[in-house]
Design a protein around this motif. Structure first.
Motif, PDB file in Angstrom:
ATOM      1  N   VAL A   1       8.093  -6.984  -0.201  1.00  0.00           N
ATOM      2  CA  VAL A   1       6.829  -6.337   0.154  1.00  0.00           C
ATOM      3  C   VAL A   1       6.204  -7.102   1.314  1.00  0.00           C
ATOM      4  CG1 VAL A   1       4.543  -5.636  -0.652  1.00  0.00           C
ATOM      5  CG2 VAL A   1       6.493  -5.568  -2.229  1.00  0.00           C
ATOM      6  N   VAL A   2       6.019  -6.426   2.439  1.00  0.00           N
ATOM      7  CA  VAL A   2       5.456  -7.077   3.628  1.00  0.00           C
ATOM      8  C   VAL A   2       3.974  -6.732   3.746  1.00  0.00           C
ATOM      9  CG1 VAL A   2       7.663  -7.144   4.839  1.00  0.00           C
ATOM     10  CG2 VAL A   2       6.178  -5.159   5.113  1.00  0.00           C
ATOM     11  N   TYR A   3       3.190  -7.678   4.311  1.00  0.00           N
ATOM     12  CA  TYR A   3       1.750  -7.473   4.436  1.00  0.00           C
ATOM     13  C   TYR A   3       1.205  -8.385   5.536  1.00  0.00           C
ATOM     14  CZ  TYR A   3       2.000 -11.468   1.230  1.00  0.00           C
ATOM     15  OH  TYR A   3       2.312 -12.663   0.639  1.00  0.00           O
ATOM     16  N   PRO A   4       0.044  -8.030   6.101  1.00  0.00           N
ATOM     17  CA  PRO A   4      -0.544  -8.834   7.185  1.00  0.00           C
ATOM     18  C   PRO A   4      -1.165 -10.119   6.653  1.00  0.00           C
ATOM     19  CG  PRO A   4      -1.999  -7.019   6.607  1.00  0.00           C
ATOM     20  CD  PRO A   4      -0.741  -6.813   5.824  1.00  0.00           C
ATOM     21  N   PRO A   5      -1.544 -11.041   7.553  1.00  0.00           N
ATOM     22  CA  PRO A   5      -2.131 -12.320   7.118  1.00  0.00           C
ATOM     23  C   PRO A   5      -3.429 -12.124   6.351  1.00  0.00           C
ATOM     24  CG  PRO A   5      -1.428 -12.445   9.399  1.00  0.00           C
ATOM     25  CD  PRO A   5      -1.338 -11.001   9.011  1.00  0.00           C
ATOM     26  N   ARG A   6      -3.641 -13.021   5.390  1.00  0.00           N
ATOM     27  CA  ARG A   6      -4.884 -13.049   4.626  1.00  0.00           C
ATOM     28  C   ARG A   6      -5.130 -14.484   4.182  1.00  0.00           C
ATOM     29  NH1 ARG A   6      -3.474  -9.227  -0.259  1.00  0.00           N
ATOM     30  NH2 ARG A   6      -2.711  -8.018   1.499  1.00  0.00           N
ATOM     31  N   ASN A   7      -6.336 -14.742   3.695  1.00  0.00           N
ATOM     32  CA  ASN A   7      -6.693 -16.085   3.210  1.00  0.00           C
ATOM     33  C   ASN A   7      -6.390 -17.160   4.257  1.00  0.00           C
ATOM     34  OD1 ASN A   7      -7.366 -14.889   0.717  1.00  0.00           O
ATOM     35  ND2 ASN A   7      -5.264 -15.119  -0.023  1.00  0.00           N
TER      36      ASN A   7
ATOM     37  N   LEU B   1       6.776   3.118  -7.884  1.00  0.00           N
ATOM     38  CA  LEU B   1       5.674   2.167  -7.746  1.00  0.00           C
ATOM     39  C   LEU B   1       4.681   2.741  -6.742  1.00  0.00           C
ATOM     40  CD1 LEU B   1       7.688  -1.180  -7.509  1.00  0.00           C
ATOM     41  CD2 LEU B   1       6.652  -0.155  -9.550  1.00  0.00           C
ATOM     42  N   GLN B   2       3.509   3.123  -7.248  1.00  0.00           N
ATOM     43  CA  GLN B   2       2.478   3.692  -6.395  1.00  0.00           C
ATOM     44  C   GLN B   2       1.642   2.564  -5.783  1.00  0.00           C
ATOM     45  OE1 GLN B   2       2.255   6.803  -5.696  1.00  0.00           O
ATOM     46  NE2 GLN B   2       2.798   8.099  -7.441  1.00  0.00           N
ATOM     47  N   SER B   3       1.322   2.704  -4.503  1.00  0.00           N
ATOM     48  CA  SER B   3       0.468   1.731  -3.806  1.00  0.00           C
ATOM     49  C   SER B   3       0.935   0.298  -4.102  1.00  0.00           C
ATOM     50  CB  SER B   3      -0.998   1.898  -4.236  1.00  0.00           C
ATOM     51  OG  SER B   3      -1.842   1.102  -3.436  1.00  0.00           O
ATOM     52  N   VAL B   4       2.085  -0.034  -3.550  1.00  0.00           N
ATOM     53  CA  VAL B   4       2.744  -1.312  -3.834  1.00  0.00           C
ATOM     54  C   VAL B   4       1.853  -2.495  -3.456  1.00  0.00           C
ATOM     55  CG1 VAL B   4       4.701  -2.763  -3.192  1.00  0.00           C
ATOM     56  CG2 VAL B   4       5.032  -0.346  -3.579  1.00  0.00           C
ATOM     57  N   ARG B   5       1.831  -3.483  -4.344  1.00  0.00           N
ATOM     58  CA  ARG B   5       1.127  -4.742  -4.083  1.00  0.00           C
ATOM     59  C   ARG B   5       2.151  -5.834  -3.802  1.00  0.00           C
ATOM     60  NH1 ARG B   5      -1.389  -5.686  -9.617  1.00  0.00           N
ATOM     61  NH2 ARG B   5       0.772  -5.128 -10.088  1.00  0.00           N
ATOM     62  N   ARG B   6       1.680  -6.928  -3.235  1.00  0.00           N
ATOM     63  CA  ARG B   6       2.598  -8.043  -2.963  1.00  0.00           C
ATOM     64  C   ARG B   6       3.145  -8.618  -4.257  1.00  0.00           C
ATOM     65  NH1 ARG B   6      -1.329 -13.034  -1.187  1.00  0.00           N
ATOM     66  NH2 ARG B   6      -3.073 -12.544  -2.565  1.00  0.00           N
ATOM     67  N   GLU B   7       2.376  -8.471  -5.372  1.00  0.00           N
ATOM     68  CA  GLU B   7       2.859  -8.965  -6.664  1.00  0.00           C
ATOM     69  C   GLU B   7       4.039  -8.157  -7.178  1.00  0.00           C
ATOM     70  OE1 GLU B   7      -1.279 -10.182  -5.991  1.00  0.00           O
ATOM     71  OE2 GLU B   7      -0.306  -8.209  -6.018  1.00  0.00           O
ATOM     72  N   ASP B   8       4.285  -6.976  -6.594  1.00  0.00           N
ATOM     73  CA  ASP B   8       5.410  -6.146  -7.022  1.00  0.00           C
ATOM     74  C   ASP B   8       6.734  -6.614  -6.426  1.00  0.00           C
ATOM     75  OD1 ASP B   8       3.917  -4.360  -8.612  1.00  0.00           O
ATOM     76  OD2 ASP B   8       3.278  -3.257  -6.825  1.00  0.00           O
ATOM     77  N   ALA B   9       6.676  -7.535  -5.483  1.00  0.00           N
ATOM     78  CA  ALA B   9       7.918  -8.047  -4.897  1.00  0.00           C
ATOM     79  C   ALA B   9       8.707  -8.803  -5.959  1.00  0.00           C
ATOM     80  CB  ALA B   9       7.604  -8.956  -3.715  1.00  0.00           C
TER      81      ALA B   9
ATOM     82  N   GLY C   1       0.796  -1.221   0.000  1.00  0.00           N
ATOM     83  CA  GLY C   1       0.000   0.000   0.000  1.00  0.00           C
ATOM     84  C   GLY C   1       0.824   1.264   0.000  1.00  0.00           C
ATOM     85  N   ASP C   2       2.091   1.171   0.418  1.00  0.00           N
ATOM     86  CA  ASP C   2       2.978   2.330   0.380  1.00  0.00           C
ATOM     87  C   ASP C   2       3.501   2.567  -1.037  1.00  0.00           C
ATOM     88  OD1 ASP C   2       2.590   2.568   3.056  1.00  0.00           O
ATOM     89  OD2 ASP C   2       4.569   1.838   3.659  1.00  0.00           O
TER      90      ASP C   2
END
Length: 323
Positions: free
Chosen positions: A212-218, A183-191, A143-144
């Protein structure tokens, strides 16, 4: 008479004032690794002399027999060095496929017919060979925004066009004269692994990894087996979660934490195991619970019970769970 003498002196002065001289433009060149570089050069010499030989050299060691060797005869240069000049004024040369080993000060040298005079063109031209480097933060939160910079200490021209790569594949939509990849609003796919290059050059910079770090999902729970559980069986519950960095997993039965780790084993199922189970996935960026699952425990039946009452015998068949 005085006028003729003056003209004679001017001619003599012009003839002898044109001395040996070499001019390099520019005196310092910064070349990209694996590229070709042209060293512009002009020279002058007295008109009464003739040029016997012209060549480029790099060694300046007066303690050797061959203090200034001809680079065109050097195996390391013979296939890469091309003399573009002449034996009159132009001494320009091209050096292709430059590497770090080519970082030297280079000199143009010529030999005249007068007493085998050998002239070395001081001060020479300095060649520096540098890589492209990508500057990037080690990690960025989903998101950053993130800025990657393709850097080189070479003075690149305004016409330089940059190409970006992710995981060795070109980002075709990113061909820009700006050396910054935003890269605007970075996604995990951008890693991934990022590198850069200059258009029309084969050399690609070393890769840097963007994390790219992110909280748990799925978050979800899977159970092995057919789903039909009989008392005394063993059951394995598996928690699946997507997160970066990897999450810590804990297991909740009802409202109580009963275990940790991605796999939760229950051996010798009993009646009190008939509860809702769910897992919690947690890392430094957040936490998330799975949907609850309930263990469906089947009854083991008692089918033969004999009852004696008032001398009569009755055989009663009943369904009774053992718990």
């Amino acid at each position: 008479m005085v006028f003729l003498l003056l003209i004679f002196l001017i001619v003599i002065h012009r003839g002898y004032s044109q001395k040996e001289n070499v001019r390099y433009s520019p005196p310092h060149i910064c070349a990209l690794k694996n590229s070709s570089v042209i060293i512009n050069c002009n020279f002058t010499y007295p008109p009464e002399r003739s040029i016997m030989k012209t060549f480029w050299t790099k060694t300046k060691n007066r303690n050797t027999d061959n203090e200034f060797p001809d680079l065109s005869e050097d195996p390391e240069y013979s296939q890469r060095l091309q003399y573009l000049g002449d034996k009159q004024k132009n001494c320009t040369m091209r050096l292709s496929h430059v590497t770090q080993k080519d970082e030297h000060k280079y000199y143009f040298r010529f030999i005249t017919d007068k007493a085998n005079v050998k002239w070395l063109g001081e001060p020479g031209v300095t060649l520096t060979v540098l890589d492209l480097q990508v500057e990037s933060p080690e990690r960025v939160t989903e998101g950053d925004s993130v800025r990657l910079t393709c850097k080189s200490s070479c003075a690149l021209t305004d016409r330089a066009t940059f190409i970006w790569y992710r995981n060795s594949q070109p980002l075709t939509e990113r061909r820009d004269r700006n050396n910054i990849l935003l890269l605007q609003s970075v996604r995990r796919e951008d890693a991934g692994r990022y590198s850069c290059a200059l258009q029309e050059h084969t050399y690609i910079s070393p890769e840097v990894h963007l994390n790219v770090v992110y909280p748990p999902r799925n978050v979800s729970v899977f159970m092995n087996g057919s789903g039909e559980i009989v008392e005394g069986d063993s059951v394995t519950l598996i928690c699946s979660s997507d997160s970066n960095p990897p999450a810590e997993i804990s297991w909740i039965k009802g409202g109580t934490t009963v275990g940790s780790g991605r796999i939760y084993n229950i051996s010798k199922i009993r009646s009190d195991h008939r509860e809702e189970y769910k897992c919690k996935s947690r890392n430094e960026h957040g936490e998330k619970y799975s949907e609850a699952v309930t263990l469906n425990i089947m009854c083991e039946l008692v089918s033969s019970v004999t009852i004696t009452l008032n001398y009569f015998f009755y055989m009663i068949v009943s369904d009774i769970c053992l718990f």
